[in-house]
Scaffold this active site. Structure first.
Site: not given
Length: 279
Positions: A17, A173, A177, A206, A208
């Site tokens: 990203i 997490y 966030k 996404i 990755t």
């Protein structure tokens, strides 16, 4: 190689990203690429230089206050810091509760603080948060207020951020966030004093290397359910995040600051309607 201006674009995190965003906004500017790993930073820099970008690197641990402050100073020494992109982080399968809170939560807060003092007038910042920050939110008002306004150096003293209260890396997490989104909102005031803006993007899954670790981990079945149930019916790509980032960093978004753009293909919508549940 393209002729660079003295404008500086800082990209923290040399993953997929970060590189996609650097390609979108770094042409004709000096890209300062920061990463925890010198090897990763140099490999990413070689790729960008081979595509015509002017790139310099700096090893930076975003959980280290002095390192983040030094990164901001180094960026300002190169020229006017016109854009700052923070993509660095660790995931629930990669790290402990404590490491997630240090890197994803406090590290982001320190980046916002440090660059609030050096970003150039007319500049813009962007934090890559996550749909996870929307998954369990909103939290109780007192928790949201504390995440948004507590002095950065005292964040980890908050009772609800103690490991035994957090419980799991997944919750750590999500809390981190959500804090990213809230800290961006409050940081917009300080950045605004310099005539600059700052926003967040909260991507869903996404594809990755980091995401592939998650997809092959203990929650593999849940992620497959996510793909099937979401309105988009697929996972996203780094280039799609870069498209959103380029808009928020650019002149067309001049009236947008302190915002968080959720781009998850409809996963949060499925959670809200009950078509998807949290494991």
């Amino acid at each position: 190689m393209s002729q660079a201006t003295n404008e500086v674009v800082v990209v923290i995190g040399s993953g997929s990203i970060g590189l996609a965003i650097a390609r979108r906004v770094g042409a004709g500017r000096t890209v300062l690429l920061a990463d925890y790993s010198d090897k990763a930073a140099e490999a990413a820099a070689r790729r960008l230089r081979g595509e015509g970008y002017e790139v310099t690197t700096r090893v930076t641990d975003v959980s280290d206050h002095d390192a983040v402050e030094a990164l901001a100073d180094a960026a300002a020494a190169l020229g006017p810091v016109i854009q700052v992109v923070h993509t660095a982080g660790v995931s629930p399968t990669q790290a402990s509760i404590e490491r997630i809170l240090h890197v994803d939560l406090v590290g982001t807060a320190m980046v916002l603080d440090a660059f609030a003092r050096v970003v150039a007038p007319g500049g813009a910042g962007l934090v890559i948060a996550s749909m996870a920050g929307h998954r369990e939110s909103p939290y109780a008002p007192e928790i949201e207020h504390s995440l948004a306004t507590t002095e950065t150096a005292k964040l980890l003293e908050l009772p609800f951020l103690q490991a035994e209260r957090v419980g799991t890396t997944v919750h750590a997490y999500a809390l981190s966030k959500r804090a990213n989104s809230l800290r961006v909102q409050t940081a917009a005031v300080a950045w605004g004093r310099r005539g600059a803006r700052v926003n967040a993007v909260s991507p869903g899954v996404i594809i990755t290397p980091l995401a592939l670790d998650e997809l092959s981990g203990p929650r593999q079945e849940w992620f497959e359910r996510v793909r099937k149930v979401s309105a988009a019916g697929r996972f996203g790509t780094p280039d799609e995040v870069a498209d959103a980032a380029a808009f928020l960093l650019g002149r067309q978004a001049g009236f947008i600051t302190g915002a968080d753009l959720l781009m998850d293909g409809g996963v949060t919508a499925a959670l809200r309607t009950g078509e998807l549940t949290i494991p």
